[in-house]
Scaffold this active site. Structure first.
Site, PDB file in Angstrom:
ATOM      1  N   PRO A 264      11.117  49.816   6.923  1.00  0.00           N
ATOM      2  CA  PRO A 264      10.995  48.627   7.778  1.00  0.00           C
ATOM      3  C   PRO A 264      11.057  47.288   7.055  1.00  0.00           C
ATOM      4  CG  PRO A 264       8.843  49.561   7.383  1.00  0.00           C
ATOM      5  CD  PRO A 264       9.819  50.486   6.714  1.00  0.00           C
ATOM      6  N   GLY A 265      11.320  47.283   5.738  1.00  0.00           N
ATOM      7  CA  GLY A 265      11.614  46.032   5.072  1.00  0.00           C
ATOM      8  C   GLY A 265      10.593  45.498   4.102  1.00  0.00           C
ATOM      9  N   LYS A 267       9.622  46.496   1.097  1.00  0.00           N
ATOM     10  CA  LYS A 267      10.078  46.426  -0.291  1.00  0.00           C
ATOM     11  C   LYS A 267      11.224  45.427  -0.443  1.00  0.00           C
ATOM     12  CE  LYS A 267       8.636  51.192  -1.256  1.00  0.00           C
ATOM     13  NZ  LYS A 267       8.179  51.478   0.128  1.00  0.00           N
ATOM     14  N   ASP A 283      20.156  50.712   6.121  1.00  0.00           N
ATOM     15  CA  ASP A 283      19.376  51.727   6.824  1.00  0.00           C
ATOM     16  C   ASP A 283      20.278  52.401   7.851  1.00  0.00           C
ATOM     17  OD1 ASP A 283      16.254  52.460   6.912  1.00  0.00           O
ATOM     18  OD2 ASP A 283      17.150  52.809   8.883  1.00  0.00           O
ATOM     19  N   CYS A 381       7.070  58.663  -0.853  1.00  0.00           N
ATOM     20  CA  CYS A 381       5.645  58.635  -0.510  1.00  0.00           C
ATOM     21  C   CYS A 381       5.157  60.071  -0.320  1.00  0.00           C
ATOM     22  CB  CYS A 381       5.380  57.782   0.727  1.00  0.00           C
ATOM     23  SG  CYS A 381       6.322  58.241   2.195  1.00  0.00           S
TER      24      CYS A 381
END
Length: 432
Positions: A264-265, A267, A283, A381
């Site tokens: 969702p942005g 980083k 994406d 993650c």
């Protein structure tokens, strides 16, 4: 345990029935494969009741497998398929009895009355008896729920025990606690020192990390819209472990940089804040890309966005090599279970190999887009070795032009360490 409602009456408010109905529907949607964030977004619950709904749903999902065990101890047989919504109702009621602030009699009465809204009046007596039995035998029943494995699917508990035999109890305990609220101060808009003062002025304490003064941790979640300067983009919600990515990349303004799986942005915006000025972001999902666009706009960050599959460069790459690539790879997400408790239900053992194959595909495709001497940061993650250490070992064995570069922030970070999520980083450099 999860953050509790602010007062005894939250679930007994006039809107309590609608709130409980929404909670049952969210659990049903998650059971059918929908992400909890999406299911919560689809509800009409708002205002103070919104926080209560999130506490109730996320807490129940965090303890879902444990509550299944408890339900099994209380019931003589499993629910029929057509009565699964009664099971969701029972889980929610048990969670509130275990962790809520209202009197037990009120909790029991309200959830028993909810049976009628499911048009299953025949089950009112059963639900009343089961909940009151829990209250009578609570101590003995709770003693049978002490196994840390109960909070995780059996396949995942077995894999994590094998991979981390000494750390497993701590990992399980961390996964069974709600995550704190980590913030990243947008240093393009405000200094971390000034933002700390703004938090303190609102009575909000925080702590940080030694490798970044912009990472601030609040012990409990609060509505982000109430944070100082939220609308002005002074701060973003981002776990400290996720904030490591941009620091490892250490972007330079003249470098051509790709964030390959960007939504969702968080980083992407962080790379901009640290100096990246020739920034591309991809994406596969146009919907997720729109959320990325909104996040960048709020924080004043700029990037060239494309809806594309990073693993198919022919569809998006112009042939100009990148100086640096961030591959925040699709993964099982088992390092962020405390933040996304529905992962316990949505992930299956077979998902691991699917994730590994996808990660390998992306690594191979993006390596060809990197200039000699350039660097690729691989991130997940997850805390499963197949997705992390073993994935990188296999890549290095296939590529003689690749070497792994040491960095203080790379390697495997486990859930709960320094209050952070579970993350993995490997910095790869291409031979010149």
């Amino acid at each position: 345990m999860s953050k509790k409602p602010n007062h005894h009456g939250d679930l007994g408010m006039p809107g309590g029935t609608l709130l409980r109905q929404a909670a049952i529907k969210v659990l049903q949607a998650v059971d059918e494969g929908e992400k909890v964030d999406q299911a919560l977004a689809a509800t009409t619950v708002s205002g103070p009741e919104r926080a209560t709904l999130q506490w109730l749903v996320l807490g129940t999902l965090r303890e879902y497998l444990l509550l299944q065990k408890l339900s099994g101890l209380l019931l003589r047989k499993s629910w029929r398929e057509e009565d699964r919504n009664l099971g969701f109702l029972l889980h929610l009621a048990l969670f509130e009895l275990r962790h809520g602030q209202r009197p037990a009699f009120a909790v029991v009465n309200d959830w028993v009355e909810m049976v009628e809204t499911l048009q299953k009046t025949w089950a009112k007596g059963l639900m009343n008896a089961v909940l009151r039995r829990f209250l009578r035998e609570r101590e003995a029943l709770e003693a049978q729920l002490a196994d840390p494995d109960l909070g995780h699917p059996a396949w995942l508990a077995a894999r994590l025990r094998e991979a981390y035999p000494e750390q497993w109890p701590a990992i399980a305990a961390a996964n069974n606690r709600p995550a704190p609220l980590w913030l990243r101060v947008n240093t393009q808009r405000v200094s971390p020192e000034n933002y700390r003062e703004l938090l303190l002025a609102q009575g909000l304490s925080c702590h940080g990390v030694d490798w970044s003064d912009a990472a601030l941790c609040l012990p409990e979640s609060i509505p982000v819209a109430t944070l100082p300067g939220w609308d002005a983009g002074w701060v973003a919600v981002q776990d400290a472990a996720a904030q490591m990515a941009a620091h490892i990349m250490a972007p330079q303004s003249e470098e051509r940089i790709l964030d390959a799986c960007a939504a969702p942005g968080g980083k992407t915006a962080h790379l901009w804040a640290l100096g990246a000025r020739r920034l591309d972001a991809l994406d596969r999902s146009a919907e997720r890309l729109q959320k990325l666009r909104e996040a960048l706009f709020r924080q004043g960050a700029i990037a060239h966005l494309q809806a594309a599959d990073a693993g198919d460069p022919e569809s998006w790459w112009n042939g100009e090599p990148y100086d640096a690539i961030l591959l925040d790879a699709p993964c099982t997400g088992v390092g962020v279970i405390r933040r996304h408790p529905d992962i316990r239900l949505r992930r299956q053992a077979e998902d691991v190999q699917q994730a590994v194959s996808q990660q390998q595909r992306l690594l191979e495709a993006l390596w060809g887009c990197l200039r000699p001497g350039g660097r690729l940061l691989y991130a997940t993650c997850s805390i499963l070795p197949e997705e992390n250490l073993l994935q990188i070992r296999a890549f290095l064995a296939r590529h003689e032009d690749a070497r792994q570069q040491a960095h203080p922030l790379t390697g495997q970070h486990l859930p709960g360490q320094n209050d952070m999520d579970g993350f993995y980083y490997a910095l790869l450099v291409k031979a010149e």
